[in-house]
Write an enzyme that holds these catalytic residues in place. Structure first.
Site, PDB file in Angstrom:
ATOM      1  N   CYS A  25       3.439  -4.760   0.501  1.00 56.33           N
ATOM      2  CA  CYS A  25       3.581  -3.474   1.196  1.00 56.33           C
ATOM      3  C   CYS A  25       4.730  -2.664   0.603  1.00 56.33           C
ATOM      4  O   CYS A  25       4.616  -1.452   0.412  1.00 56.33           O
ATOM      5  CB  CYS A  25       3.804  -3.689   2.681  1.00 56.33           C
ATOM      6  N   ASP A  26       5.824  -3.336   0.312  1.00 59.08           N
ATOM      7  CA  ASP A  26       6.986  -2.707  -0.307  1.00 59.08           C
ATOM      8  C   ASP A  26       6.564  -2.049  -1.629  1.00 59.08           C
ATOM      9  O   ASP A  26       6.841  -0.871  -1.863  1.00 59.08           O
ATOM     10  CB  ASP A  26       8.060  -3.776  -0.526  1.00 59.08           C
TER      11      ASP A  26
END
Length: 178
Positions: A65-66
Site C-alpha cells: 500500500c505504501d
C-alpha cells in the site's frame, strides 16, 4: 441488504467477501463521501469536471500500500491540472496525515473511508471479514463515467500500474501518462 460477492479476491490465498455492487466500465460512477486528514467531508462531486484516478489501498501502513500510494503520488506530478489522484483507504484520518508527511505524499489526495465505508460499499470493494478496502484502481472521466477498473485478485499484490497509466494516458491524450 447490501449485495455480497465471493470468489473474487483473496488475502494470502484466503477467500474474502466483497460488499457492494460489481461496477462495470461505462457505468456512471457512484457518489461517495470520505474524510480528509482534517476530518472534513470530501465528496465525489467535489471533483466534478476532472478525470479521477482512484487508487484504493487496504492500509497505508503495509509495504504494498505504501508503494502504491507513493507510485501514484509520483505519477500525479506529471499529470495535467484536470486530473486528480485520490488514494482511499480505511485508515484513520490522523494516520493518513502521519503517513503522507513521512512518505512525502503531496500530489495525491489521501482520504479515509473509515467513518461510513461510503466508498467501499458504493464501489463494491469493502472486505466484509476485515472492514478494509480491496486493492483496486478506478479511473473516472470528466463526465463521471468509469473508464478503467482493476480489482487486484490477491490483496498482497500490486495493481498493474502500466495498464492503469496507459488507460489514463489515452484519456489525457498522451501515449502514457508517466
Amino acid at each position: 441488504m447490501m449485495k455480497e460477492r465471493t470468489g473474487i479476491v483473496t488475502i494470502h490465498g484466503r477467500p474474502l467477501t466483497l460488499v457492494g455492487p460489481e461496477l462495470q466500465v461505462g457505468e456512471k460512477a457512484p457518489d461517495f463521501t470520505v474524510l480528509d486528514g482534517e476530518v472534513n467531508e470530501v465528496r465525489f462531486g467535489d471533483f466534478r469536471g476532472k478525470i479521477k484516478v482512484i487508487s484504493v489501498t487496504p492500509s497505508l501502513d503495509t509495504p504494498v500500500c505504501d508503494l502504491q500510494a507513493r507510485r501514484f503520488n509520483h505519477e500525479a506530478a506529471s499529470l495535467p491540472e484536470d486530473v486528480v489522484v485520490l488514494n482511499i483507504s480505511m485508515d484513520l484520518p490522523f494516520a493518513i496525515v502521519r503517513f503522507c508527511a513521512t512518505a512525502g505524499i503531496d500530489r495525491a489526495k489521501a482520504l479515509s473511508d473509515h467513518r461510513d465505508a461510503s466508498f467501499g460499499t458504493a464501489y463494491g470493494v469493502l472486505l466484509k471479514e476485515l472492514r478494509l478496502l480491496a486493492r483496486s484502481v478506478f479511473i473516472v472521466d470528466k463526465d463521471d463515467v468509469i473508464r478503467y477498473i482493476e480489482l487486484v485478485p490477491e490483496m498482497t499484490n500490486h495493481p498493474d500500474y502500466d495498464k492503469a497509466l496507459g488507460a489514463l494516458g489515452k484519456m489525457v491524450g498522451t501515449a502514457k501518462a508517466a
